[in-house]
Scaffold this active site. Sequence first.
Site, PDB file in Angstrom:
ATOM      1  N   SER C  50       0.863  -1.168   0.000  1.00 36.07           N
ATOM      2  CA  SER C  50       0.000   0.000   0.000  1.00 36.07           C
ATOM      3  C   SER C  50       0.905   1.225   0.000  1.00 36.07           C
ATOM      4  O   SER C  50       1.847   1.303   0.799  1.00 36.07           O
ATOM      5  CB  SER C  50      -0.895  -0.010   1.239  1.00 36.07           C
ATOM      6  OG  SER C  50      -1.810   1.059   1.153  1.00 36.07           O
ATOM      7  N   GLU C  51       0.631   2.165  -0.884  1.00 35.79           N
ATOM      8  CA  GLU C  51       1.586   3.264  -1.087  1.00 35.79           C
ATOM      9  C   GLU C  51       1.640   4.243   0.072  1.00 35.79           C
ATOM     10  O   GLU C  51       2.444   5.171   0.054  1.00 35.79           O
ATOM     11  CB  GLU C  51       1.340   3.986  -2.414  1.00 35.79           C
ATOM     12  CG  GLU C  51      -0.004   4.669  -2.536  1.00 35.79           C
ATOM     13  CD  GLU C  51      -1.017   3.791  -3.278  1.00 35.79           C
ATOM     14  OE1 GLU C  51      -0.999   2.553  -3.085  1.00 35.79           O
ATOM     15  OE2 GLU C  51      -1.834   4.351  -4.026  1.00 35.79           O
ATOM     16  N   ASN C  52       0.806   4.058   1.090  1.00 36.42           N
ATOM     17  CA  ASN C  52       0.991   4.857   2.293  1.00 36.42           C
ATOM     18  C   ASN C  52       2.054   4.267   3.216  1.00 36.42           C
ATOM     19  O   ASN C  52       2.351   4.865   4.240  1.00 36.42           O
ATOM     20  CB  ASN C  52      -0.336   5.076   3.042  1.00 36.42           C
ATOM     21  CG  ASN C  52      -1.085   3.805   3.321  1.00 36.42           C
ATOM     22  OD1 ASN C  52      -1.014   2.848   2.566  1.00 36.42           O
ATOM     23  ND2 ASN C  52      -1.813   3.775   4.427  1.00 36.42           N
TER      24      ASN C  52
END
Lengths: 225, 225, 224, 224
Positions: C50-52
Amino acid sequence: MKQKIFSSLDAAVADIPDGARIMFGGFGGAGFPNNLIQALSRKGIKEITAISNNCGTREGELGIMFKNGQVRHVVAAFPGPHSNYFQERYAKGEVTCELVPQGILCERMRAAAAGLLGFYTTVGVGTEVANGKEERVIDGKRCILEKPMHADFALIKAEKADELGNLTYRLAARNFNPIMAMAASTTIVEVDEIVPVGSIEPENVITPAIFVHRIVQAKGLRYAG
Amino acid sequence: MKQKIFSSLDAAVADIPDGARIMFGGFGGAGFPNNLIQALSRKGIKEITAISNNCGTREGELGIMFKNGQVRHVVAAFPGPHSNYFQERYAKGEVTCELVPQGILCERMRAAAAGLLGFYTTVGVGTEVANGKEERVIDGKRCILEKPMHADFALIKAEKADELGNLTYRLAARNFNPIMAMAASTTIVEVDEIVPVGSIEPENVITPAIFVHRIVQAKGLRYAG
Amino acid sequence: MPDKPRLSREQIAQRAARELSDGAYVNLGWGIPNLIADYLPKGITVYFHSENGILGMGRRAKPGEEDYDLVDAMKVPVTLIPGASFFNQADAHLMTRGGHLDVAVLGGFQVSEKGDLANWKIPGSKGIGNIGGAMDISAGAKNLIVCMEHNTKDGAPKIVKQCSYPLTGIECVNTIITDLAVIDVTKNGLVLREAAPGWSPEEVQAKTEAKLQVRGRVPEINLG
Amino acid sequence: MPDKPRLSREQIAQRAARELSDGAYVNLGWGIPNLIADYLPKGITVYFHSENGILGMGRRAKPGEEDYDLVDAMKVPVTLIPGASFFNQADAHLMTRGGHLDVAVLGGFQVSEKGDLANWKIPGSKGIGNIGGAMDISAGAKNLIVCMEHNTKDGAPKIVKQCSYPLTGIECVNTIITDLAVIDVTKNGLVLREAAPGWSPEEVQAKTEAKLQVRGRVPEINLG
């Protein structure tokens, strides 16, 4: 020992001037410095440039600053579907916005932090994002030049700070916070807990104290959705 | 689950071909993948390009590879006063060397890891390091363009790996290792200990498993001075 | 005459799941891609990014289990699988941009015959739009799959000669999976790999603006 | 006539230590700078940075206390102070290059009147030389102090109009501390701030190739 701990949120943001360029950590409801944002808004600051992944969730997170008309310009990757107050002001031309791809937003901050003057990336080539940027071909790939992004202040959220300013983050609340901490002249962190020096294992420090200038303990304000 | 654990050092390096471009972690006696280096040397590899902060301490660390004439080209920041075997080969023209400032060496690796095509820095401007590099002025500062540095393989040293390849490092043995792990097509790590999946707190993982392709447990080989 | 039945959104996701192999590191975007995790083939483990700043996301949190410090890129509370890790957002996008993910799956408004992707803004929509991580992901993915409906609600083709919507990335899509077809983007143009049950290649072509090449018999989409 | 006495290496370090203020983040290079930690003024805490990835280095390890995973940039086993942290080498040099350190102190072979520094290679020496972190540090330091002898063993000046040795960085030095003087590099040239006990400004100038400006009375070097 230099004292970095502030006893109140208001004191921690007291000297941030109108027109300042300010980074705000947080992503998807996690890791927002909500208490500092409230203090900044309460102080009646005006005309700031906000650098933030999104533009608030209704009144929450950065939303209050848009609601109160305190932001002049925002740099964001994903203003977000619930950034009502930003959207209203943007439609009226009261706020300008630079939209930046999310990874490039971080990378530009990191470039500023690392003393680099720019970098070439394929991200955004051939899109609106490339407008006005230098383009060239390196190793057969079209790429554009992105410039470092610095701020006067970073307002971030961490889980724990020791008294020197070494930080740890909880779960995915880390997100932008460690990068912003490095990219601003003055970094102000709100934390759940301040712990004695030596409580955080040196190997487990995520943000070393050198990047942290002010620490304030704050709890309980979160916008979950 | 894909199996990343190798039972022997020799097996872990068996397919590294002659002429490969290989990064080697370590700094100042700490964090060198000495057991992997021995295995690589034992295998009789030839003509490699080595990317390493230094060029060995006598026979130790990378020294054995120079002693045996297995390195054709080296990229280093600080070959070091005790890199006798490198120095001999270099004087005879048997090894070529690109000298790179230490931070720029890391930064070029990170650029490769991050999919960037180059970056501008003031480091090295006006020095030998700038020879042959593009120079320009950005924001009033003279700077040069540095290109990403990638490798076919990275040989690194960590303290613990879980079975998926999440890594932690001990003290200052971290140094170049996490950066090289990200900058190579295939990263091979020697560790003191392999621990079950879930043993390392997700917040304390230093190198996420995505960057680690082969794990081998090894102990006891160190060159302290 | 109404159209023949098409795949459901869930079936698109189910088909896309078959493109993932054991041990793969995968990013799933908004929309249909986000349904894929529910359809992983038995016996394989996939590590979701997840790019967070998460690697090793598990299923969504059940009611009562939510922790709002543990959300995915869509702001939804999730769980972790053993061996997960957290990192900052710069490292998260080092992974996307640097080609470290094996597969990325994004939603799409339009894909061109060259593999250009438009997925972040509808022309004429109000507001500035939302880019998020899509540009970094599309620029860096080793293998970029786009999952979307084959046509808009008005029946307009979404696989086009040239995108008319604002672009996300150029020449970046490898495979398109829709409710009508699986299509590979090759150097020589689009190749129809599979068609929805009951749909002939000609019928799929009729719903597609860009030219689809057919190489031999085109099998039915196999949901596995 | 033999020269008057000069400061010892230890005294140069002692003088340099007085440039450090409470809470400062400081990197010390090879040579004389490495002696500075022993002379910190009482009551101040300084956080020492080592470019191999340590912030908060303490004193050198005593015999028996050495841990070779905990060495400084000179490969010497050290200790930590409470509140220390470890990070990778890219982050270590993000700190040097990005202007995060308050003070960096390097050794020098030559410094020019413009503040150019040469400290990594002696012309004509065999081998390729060793750059290490010096170029990153000199390019990024907010306040770069060079500690060195004022003259070579042969008596040649090391503070020169233009460096003849290979450069480490250009226009980067802020202050030069030698066994004869404390000199500030300003936009208008070199300014003699302090002179060694018993040395007049004229006598210091005679040992210096570059022109030294004198603004009023030049006090003796104060070792604090």
